[in-house]
Scaffold this motif. Structure first.
Motif, PDB file in Angstrom:
ATOM      1  N   GLY A  14     -10.876  56.455 -24.954  1.00 27.23           N
ATOM      2  CA  GLY A  14     -10.313  57.685 -24.392  1.00 27.23           C
ATOM      3  C   GLY A  14      -8.898  57.502 -23.892  1.00 27.23           C
ATOM      4  O   GLY A  14      -8.429  58.248 -23.030  1.00 27.23           O
ATOM      5  N   LEU A  15      -8.211  56.510 -24.427  1.00 26.62           N
ATOM      6  CA  LEU A  15      -6.855  56.182 -23.976  1.00 26.62           C
ATOM      7  C   LEU A  15      -5.855  56.421 -25.088  1.00 26.62           C
ATOM      8  O   LEU A  15      -6.233  56.624 -26.244  1.00 26.62           O
ATOM      9  CB  LEU A  15      -6.798  54.716 -23.533  1.00 26.62           C
ATOM     10  CG  LEU A  15      -7.774  54.300 -22.434  1.00 26.62           C
ATOM     11  CD1 LEU A  15      -7.726  52.795 -22.229  1.00 26.62           C
ATOM     12  CD2 LEU A  15      -7.460  55.032 -21.143  1.00 26.62           C
ATOM     13  N   ASP A  16      -4.594  56.367 -24.730  1.00 27.49           N
ATOM     14  CA  ASP A  16      -3.522  56.373 -25.724  1.00 27.49           C
ATOM     15  C   ASP A  16      -2.465  55.354 -25.297  1.00 27.49           C
ATOM     16  O   ASP A  16      -2.518  54.810 -24.194  1.00 27.49           O
ATOM     17  CB  ASP A  16      -2.926  57.769 -25.940  1.00 27.49           C
ATOM     18  CG  ASP A  16      -2.255  58.339 -24.702  1.00 27.49           C
ATOM     19  OD1 ASP A  16      -1.541  57.588 -23.999  1.00 27.49           O
ATOM     20  OD2 ASP A  16      -2.417  59.540 -24.445  1.00 27.49           O
ATOM     21  N   GLN A  17      -1.524  55.106 -26.184  1.00 24.85           N
ATOM     22  CA  GLN A  17      -0.534  54.056 -25.929  1.00 24.85           C
ATOM     23  C   GLN A  17       0.338  54.337 -24.717  1.00 24.85           C
ATOM     24  O   GLN A  17       0.734  53.408 -24.014  1.00 24.85           O
ATOM     25  CB  GLN A  17       0.322  53.834 -27.171  1.00 24.85           C
ATOM     26  CG  GLN A  17      -0.466  53.227 -28.313  1.00 24.85           C
ATOM     27  CD  GLN A  17       0.378  53.016 -29.552  1.00 24.85           C
ATOM     28  OE1 GLN A  17       1.598  53.163 -29.531  1.00 24.85           O
ATOM     29  NE2 GLN A  17      -0.267  52.657 -30.657  1.00 24.85           N
ATOM     30  N   SER A  18       0.617  55.595 -24.421  1.00 25.83           N
ATOM     31  CA  SER A  18       1.475  55.899 -23.268  1.00 25.83           C
ATOM     32  C   SER A  18       0.764  55.576 -21.955  1.00 25.83           C
ATOM     33  O   SER A  18       1.384  55.064 -21.019  1.00 25.83           O
ATOM     34  CB  SER A  18       1.932  57.355 -23.293  1.00 25.83           C
ATOM     35  OG  SER A  18       0.835  58.234 -23.143  1.00 25.83           O
TER      36      SER A  18
END
Length: 91
Positions: A14-18
């Motif tokens: 549930g994450l992203d690179q930012s």
């Protein structure tokens, strides 16, 4: 692992690179470049592997050579310093 596989694991969390970059205290660009192997950042690579719960060298097998080279280089530097300091006892 491929960049696609790493990014898939990140999305599954549930994450992203930012968000990861903010948590790591680095730029989104560095996270992306580390994943895509266009930049080398051992600290970021280690944190990414830990985050996705996969052994470091399984995620980034290309870092194995880099780590061996660095540790060898460090050992050589330590020996050089010790040798230099031993010579100073004579002065």
């Amino acid at each position: 692992m491929t960049p696609y596989e790493i990014n898939r694991c990140i999305r599954e969390l549930g994450l992203d690179q930012s968000v990861i970059a903010a948590a790591f205290g680095c730029s989104t660009s560095l996270v992306s470049k580390t994943i895509n192997r266009t930049a080398t950042s051992t600290p970021v690579a280690r944190k990414l592997a830990k985050l996705i719960r996969v052994p470091f060298l399984q995620v980034f097998p290309d870092y194995e050579h880099l780590l061996k080279h660095r540790s060898h280089s460090k050992a050589e530097k330590i020996l050089k310093i010790k040798t230099l300091l031993e010579g100073e006892d004579d002065q």
